[in-house]
Design an enzyme around this catalytic site. Sequence first.
Site, PDB file in Angstrom:
ATOM      1  N   GLY A  69       0.775  -1.230   0.000  1.00 27.55           N
ATOM      2  CA  GLY A  69       0.000   0.000   0.000  1.00 27.55           C
ATOM      3  C   GLY A  69       0.805   1.277   0.000  1.00 27.55           C
ATOM      4  N   ALA A  72      -0.099   3.316   4.310  1.00 30.12           N
ATOM      5  CA  ALA A  72       0.663   2.802   5.448  1.00 30.12           C
ATOM      6  C   ALA A  72       1.617   1.727   4.953  1.00 30.12           C
ATOM      7  CB  ALA A  72      -0.286   2.238   6.508  1.00 30.12           C
ATOM      8  N   LYS A  91      11.884  -5.504   7.827  1.00 28.28           N
ATOM      9  CA  LYS A  91      10.576  -4.897   7.583  1.00 28.28           C
ATOM     10  C   LYS A  91      10.574  -3.486   8.161  1.00 28.28           C
ATOM     11  CE  LYS A  91       5.622  -5.740   7.797  1.00 28.28           C
ATOM     12  NZ  LYS A  91       4.562  -6.732   8.043  1.00 28.28           N
ATOM     13  N   ASP A 185      -3.779 -11.488   9.695  1.00 30.22           N
ATOM     14  CA  ASP A 185      -3.995 -11.755   8.271  1.00 30.22           C
ATOM     15  C   ASP A 185      -3.264 -13.013   7.795  1.00 30.22           C
ATOM     16  OD1 ASP A 185      -5.006 -11.429   5.783  1.00 30.22           O
ATOM     17  OD2 ASP A 185      -3.812  -9.699   5.229  1.00 30.22           O
TER      18      ASP A 185
END
Length: 497
Positions: A69, A72, A91, A185
């Site tokens: 995205g 964010a 990350k 998720d």
Amino acid sequence: MGACYSCSWFPSCGCRCCFKSKIPGSSDLENQGGESDKLKWPCFREYKLDELKNATDGFSVENVVSEHGEKAPNVVYKGKLADGDRLIAVKRFNKSAWPDTRQFLDEAKTVGQLRSQRLANLLGCCCEGEERLLVAEFMPNETLSKHLFHWESQPLKWPMRLRVALYLAQALEYCSSKGRSLYHDLNAYRILFDQDCNPRLSCFGLMKNSRDGKSYSTNLAFTPPEYMKTGRVIAESIIYSFGTILLDLLSGKHIPPSHALDLIREKNFQMLTDSCLEGHFSNDDGAELVKIASRCLQYEPRERPTAKAVVASLAALQKQTEVPSLALMAIDHLPPTEDAKETDSLSPFAEACSRMDLTAIHEMLEKAGYKDDEGATNELSFQMWTSQLQDALNGRKRGDTAFRAKDFNGAIESYTSYIENGTMGSATVYARRCLCYLMNNKAQEALGDAMQAQVTSPDWSTALYLQAAALFTLGMENDAREMLKDGSLMEAKSKRN
């Protein structure tokens, strides 16, 4: 979407909190693995920002392995530490993702205490100024999504699919035993393959505030029912998500649970199975996997099994347990992914969906006609002598006329009549009604139709692009971009064939 993030084994740091691998069959999931694994994990540590900048060549775009995205972005980079040949995954979060420094450090350190050969383990973090970074093992051999949905030379073999299911269940059981039962998720992109092609669960999904039960972002059609009602997830919600992955493994497609459960209730589970696996597994094994999946997908959370119970059920199904994963996947090594090359430039239709240019989408859908479900059209033409089929075809024609005239309400009415007739499915009808719903600001209904188009015509990239458009409208940008990439991969594959 498709990120590989974990790495080769690390040498021992010499401290007492390192964990040593044991022989297979150990009930301690921290050490589950082969007898030859005599190496240890390093302790979780805090890295300096300069260390990670150097490791990733200044966070170079050439080292990006995934990003999510624009609002964010959480970008994952491949890196190499200066003190050796160790590869890492870094990350890097958006500045606003973790405003509370203490919360970020506490979460990272807690997840960093986990050590399992079923996880791509979290090795450290960095918290300097507004920078928030996580460091994990780097997995060199792609994601489950790549091997299951976008394979190029051969489909994932049945014994390997069963192994993926078991290892994932073991990872969830281990995390639950350590008080980390919630996972953010859970999907096929979160399952990674290490240098030996053993599947591992990404540790990153254990972060992002998932302990509070509020942070759960995924395609709405695959979201646990309790989240839809309360906006919260519980431990049983992760079992539901695990059930959707079992469906992925069985079918080789990302099938909405509601559609799959309808087929299961009608005892048509054969329609769920991947045609590439025909003749390669017994009906009993297929039926048992369907049974486990359906239990995981129960509407009431209390009726779903625990991770421990799932592990026991899946362990009994394992095939060729003595064969290494690398051999089961029939490769000496996996080539570098071509995903980035194939999705650098979007097709005109995909580009229109990414821009939410509904006028352009309408024009291209109209010009495309019914070529993508031609077989259904021909069969209708052949069977037109029945009045029911004639009525259905006339309803579709009225819908097409309204669609061309941009009478989107009229098109919805006529297409709905055709669909409810139930005589013959048409991916194009679902696609066109999807756009009509988008034109009427009914994004949820549009998403449902785009998914039905995919079910009707699984190899039609247009259905995935339309799902992306609906997800963009719903504000689910991460999922929308993943769907765009899936569509591009499918489109590229169809062109090669």
